[in-house]
Design a protein around this motif. Structure first.
Motif, PDB file in Angstrom:
ATOM      1  N   UNK A  80       0.541  -1.304   0.078  1.00 20.76           N
ATOM      2  CA  UNK A  80       0.106  -0.251   0.189  1.00 20.76           C
ATOM      3  C   UNK A  80       0.505   1.091  -0.011  1.00 20.76           C
ATOM      4  N   UNK A  81       1.319   2.032   0.933  1.00 23.07           N
ATOM      5  CA  UNK A  81       2.767   2.102   0.819  1.00 23.07           C
ATOM      6  C   UNK A  81       3.630   2.535  -0.706  1.00 23.07           C
ATOM      7  N   UNK A  82       3.869   1.243  -0.858  1.00 25.18           N
ATOM      8  CA  UNK A  82       4.477   1.560  -2.637  1.00 25.18           C
ATOM      9  C   UNK A  82       3.862   2.257  -3.331  1.00 25.18           C
ATOM     10  N   UNK A  83       2.310   1.067  -3.208  1.00 25.85           N
ATOM     11  CA  UNK A  83       1.359   2.408  -3.887  1.00 25.85           C
ATOM     12  C   UNK A  83       0.650   3.408  -4.306  1.00 25.85           C
ATOM     13  N   UNK A  84       0.991   3.993  -2.873  1.00 23.69           N
ATOM     14  CA  UNK A  84       0.444   5.784  -2.706  1.00 23.69           C
ATOM     15  C   UNK A  84       1.450   6.303  -3.316  1.00 23.69           C
ATOM     16  N   UNK A  85       2.875   5.811  -2.627  1.00 21.24           N
ATOM     17  CA  UNK A  85       4.166   6.387  -2.974  1.00 21.24           C
ATOM     18  C   UNK A  85       4.009   6.794  -4.273  1.00 21.24           C
ATOM     19  N   UNK A  86       3.656   6.174  -5.325  1.00 17.09           N
ATOM     20  CA  UNK A  86       3.901   5.966  -6.828  1.00 17.09           C
ATOM     21  C   UNK A  86       2.814   6.608  -7.423  1.00 17.09           C
ATOM     22  N   UNK A  87       1.812   6.932  -6.980  1.00 17.15           N
ATOM     23  CA  UNK A  87       0.757   7.588  -8.051  1.00 17.15           C
ATOM     24  C   UNK A  87       0.714   8.875  -7.136  1.00 17.15           C
ATOM     25  N   UNK A  88       1.686   9.591  -6.130  1.00 17.51           N
ATOM     26  CA  UNK A  88       0.986  10.870  -5.405  1.00 17.51           C
ATOM     27  C   UNK A  88       1.402  12.048  -6.286  1.00 17.51           C
ATOM     28  N   UNK A  89       1.772  11.825  -8.044  1.00 12.83           N
ATOM     29  CA  UNK A  89       0.892  13.118  -8.185  1.00 12.83           C
ATOM     30  C   UNK A  89       0.474  12.706  -9.697  1.00 12.83           C
ATOM     31  N   UNK A  90      -0.228  11.423  -9.330  1.00  8.03           N
ATOM     32  CA  UNK A  90      -1.140  11.873 -10.052  1.00  8.03           C
ATOM     33  C   UNK A  90      -2.679  12.591  -9.948  1.00  8.03           C
ATOM     34  N   UNK A  91      -3.532  12.887 -10.979  1.00  5.90           N
ATOM     35  CA  UNK A  91      -4.561  13.559 -10.395  1.00  5.90           C
ATOM     36  C   UNK A  91      -6.020  12.673  -9.674  1.00  5.90           C
ATOM     37  N   UNK A  92      -6.454  11.340  -9.522  1.00  2.32           N
ATOM     38  CA  UNK A  92      -6.623  11.324  -7.944  1.00  2.32           C
ATOM     39  C   UNK A  92      -6.446  10.669  -7.044  1.00  2.32           C
ATOM     40  N   UNK A  93      -5.201  10.840  -7.067  1.00  2.00           N
ATOM     41  CA  UNK A  93      -4.304  10.530  -5.805  1.00  2.00           C
ATOM     42  C   UNK A  93      -4.906  10.190  -5.195  1.00  2.00           C
ATOM     43  N   UNK A  94      -5.693  11.592  -4.207  1.00  2.00           N
ATOM     44  CA  UNK A  94      -6.554  12.081  -3.276  1.00  2.00           C
ATOM     45  C   UNK A  94      -8.103  10.455  -3.339  1.00  2.00           C
ATOM     46  N   UNK A  95      -7.960  10.256  -4.569  1.00  2.00           N
ATOM     47  CA  UNK A  95      -8.805   9.740  -4.811  1.00  2.00           C
ATOM     48  C   UNK A  95      -8.753   8.330  -3.695  1.00  2.00           C
ATOM     49  N   UNK A  96      -7.850   7.945  -4.322  1.00  2.00           N
ATOM     50  CA  UNK A  96      -6.923   6.783  -3.760  1.00  2.00           C
ATOM     51  C   UNK A  96      -6.754   6.404  -2.906  1.00  2.00           C
ATOM     52  N   UNK A  97      -6.421   7.578  -1.833  1.00  2.00           N
ATOM     53  CA  UNK A  97      -5.737   7.850  -0.232  1.00  2.00           C
ATOM     54  C   UNK A  97      -7.541   7.776   0.449  1.00  2.00           C
ATOM     55  N   UNK A  98      -8.818   7.914   0.571  1.00  2.00           N
ATOM     56  CA  UNK A  98      -9.803   7.785   0.980  1.00  2.00           C
ATOM     57  C   UNK A  98     -10.499   6.393   0.705  1.00  2.00           C
TER      58      UNK A  98
END
Length: 387
Positions: free
Chosen positions: A176-194
Motif C-alpha cells: 500500500x505504501x508503495x502504491x500511494x508513493x508511486x501515484x502521489x502525482x496522479x490527478x486522482x491521488x486523493x481518490x486512492x487515499x480516501x
C-alpha cells in the motif's frame, strides 16, 4: 388431478391441474416414468405443494413470470435495486431457465442450473463467483416465493471465504505504501487515499461533495460525511448514472487526520486552478472528484483508472472495492480496535451522528485516523518524531 399406469409400460404417471391463464384456458402439468403408484402419488403431492397456489401467466415460462414479477416490484424497489434484479435475470437466469415452464422446475433442475453458473456462467463462459451465484439464488427464490411457488430441497451455493481463490485480495502495508508513493502525482491521488485510508466505496467517492467535508484542524474537526452516493442503474440517466442517499450504516462520519486534510487541501487547490482555467464552461456541482469541466465521473471510471494505476505502480492488481479492505487488515496489524475499523468502513450497526456537522466523534475514530495515516501516507510518516 389423477395418478395412473402408463398403458405401454410398467411405469406410473400423474397429472396436476394448474390455475387457468388470463385467457381462461385449462392448463396441466404431467409427469411420467415413476416406478410405482406410491412414488407417483408422492411426487404429485410435492407438485401440488409447489404449484397449487401459483398464479401463472399465460405461457407459464420462467421468463414471462419473472418479467411480470419485476413489473409488480417497481413500486417497492429502489431504482438501483430494480436495475440489479433486471440485470441478474437477463444475464444469468433467462439464458438457462427462461424458456422452461415454471411447473417443470424442481430441485434437480435448479441445482444443475447453479452448477452450470459455477462452471461457466460468466459472459465469456468462465466460472462465475460463488457470491454472484448466491445472489442469483436469492433473486430466483424470492421471485418464485412471491409468485406462489415453493421448490422443496433447493440449497444455495456455499458461501465463499471473504478472500478465497477468485478474489483478487488485499495489499500488505508495504504494498500500500508503495502504491500511494508511486501515484502521489496522479490527478486522482486523493481518490486512492480516501479509498485505502478511509475505507470509502467508489460510489461514495463519486458522489462526495465539498459541503460534506470539514477540513478544519483540531481535536473534534476533520470529518467526511458519507451520506450520498453516485451509482449506476440500467437505463437511467446519462450513462445509467443515478445519485441517491447511502443506506444504513454506510452513511457515516469518517474522522480524518492532518495527513488526509493536507491531501484534500492540495486536491482542492488544484481543482480551483482547473476551474479558473476552464472559465465559463466549468459546471460547479460542488463535487470533490470531477472532470476538468466540473462534471462528475461515472463510478466505473474509478475502477478502470485504479487498475491502470496498480499496473503503473508495480503492485498486485486488486479490485478497487478490495482496496478498502486494506483498512481492515493493516489497521488490525497496527492495533486499531475492531469497532473503530468497522465504523470507518460502514460495516457496523451504529447510527449516523444526529448532528452531522457537530463532528464530535469517538476517540477511537480519531486514533484510527492517526494510526492509518501514519502507517500508510508519506505525509504522515514525515511528521513522525525523530529519534
Amino acid at each position: 388431478m389423477a395418478v395412473g399406469r402408463d398403458p405401454k409400460g410398467k411405469t406410473w404417471h400423474f397429472v396436476v391441474d394448474l390455475p387457468a391463464g388470463p385467457d381462461g384456458r385449462r392448463r396441466q402439468m404431467r409427469r411420467r416414468g415413476f416406478a410405482s403408484e406410491r412414488v407417483a402419488r408422492e411426487r404429485q403431492q410435492e407438485a401440488l405443494a409447489q404449484f397449487g397456489g401459483a398464479e401463472l401467466a399465460a405461457d407459464g415460462t420462467v421468463a414471462a413470470e419473472l418479467d411480470r414479477w419485476l413489473d409488480e416490484r417497481e413500486l417497492d424497489l429502489s431504482i438501483t435495486g430494480l436495475s440489479t434484479y433486471r440485470d441478474f435475470i437477463r444475464e444469468y437466469i433467462n439464458p438457462h431457465l427462461g424458456s422452461r415452464q415454471v411447473a417443470s422446475l424442481d430441485k434437480n433442475v435448479v441445482h444443475d442450473f447453479y452448477k452450470t453458473l459455477l462452471r461457466s456462467g460468466s459472459r465469456r463462459g468462465r466460472p462465475l463467483a460463488a457470491g454472484t451465484v448466491r445472489t442469483v439464488h436469492r433473486i430466483l427464490h424470492k421471485a418464485l416465493r412471491d409468485i406462489g411457488v415453493e421448490i422443496a430441497g433447493v440449497r444455495q451455493p456455499r458461501k465463499p471465504h471473504r478472500f478465497s481463490k477468485g478474489r483478487k485480495g488485499v495489499w500488505t502495508a508495504e504494498e500500500t505504501v508503495a502504491f500511494l508513493g508511486a501515484v502521489r502525482e496522479d490527478r486522482p491521488y486523493a481518490v486512492w487515499v480516501l479509498a485505502v485510508v478511509c475505507g470509502m466505496r467508489r460510489g461514495e467517492l463519486a458522489g462526495l461533495r465539498w459541503s460534506k467535508v470539514d477540513l478544519r484542524r483540531g481535536v473534534s474537526r476533520g470529518v467526511i460525511c458519507t451520506d450520498w452516493q453516485r451509482t449506476t442503474a440500467t437505463g437511467q440517466g446519462d450513462r445509467g448514472v443515478v445519485e441517491k442517499e447511502t443506506k444504513g450504516s454506510s452513511a457515516r462520519n469518517i474522522a480524518i487526520g492532518e495527513s488526509v486534510i493536507a491531501v484534500l487541501t492540495e486536491h482542492r487547490r488544484r481543482q480551483d486552478a482547473e476551474r479558473a482555467l476552464a472559465g465559463e464552461i466549468y459546471r460547479d456541482e460542488d463535487r470533490v472528484f470531477c472532470r476538468e469541466d466540473g462534471l462528475g465521473y461515472p463510478p466505473a471510471y474509478f475502477t478502470r483508472r485504479f487498475g491502470r494505476a496498480c499496473e503503473g505502480a508495480g503492485v498486485p492488481v486488486i479490485a478497487l472495492h478490495d482496496a478498502r479492505h486494506t483498512l481492515a487488515t493493516v489497521g488490525a496489524d497496527a492495533g486499531v480496535p475492531q469497532h473503530a475499523r468497522q465504523d470507518r468502513m460502514g460495516h457496523s450497526d451504529s447510527r449516523v451522528t444526529a448532528e452531522i456537522y457537530t463532528h464530535v466523534l469517538p476517540p477511537a475514530q480519531r486514533k484510527a485516523a492517526e494510526v492509518m495515516e501514519r502507517v500508510l501516507l508519506p505525509e504522515g510518516r514525515s511528521s513522525e518524531p525523530q529519534t
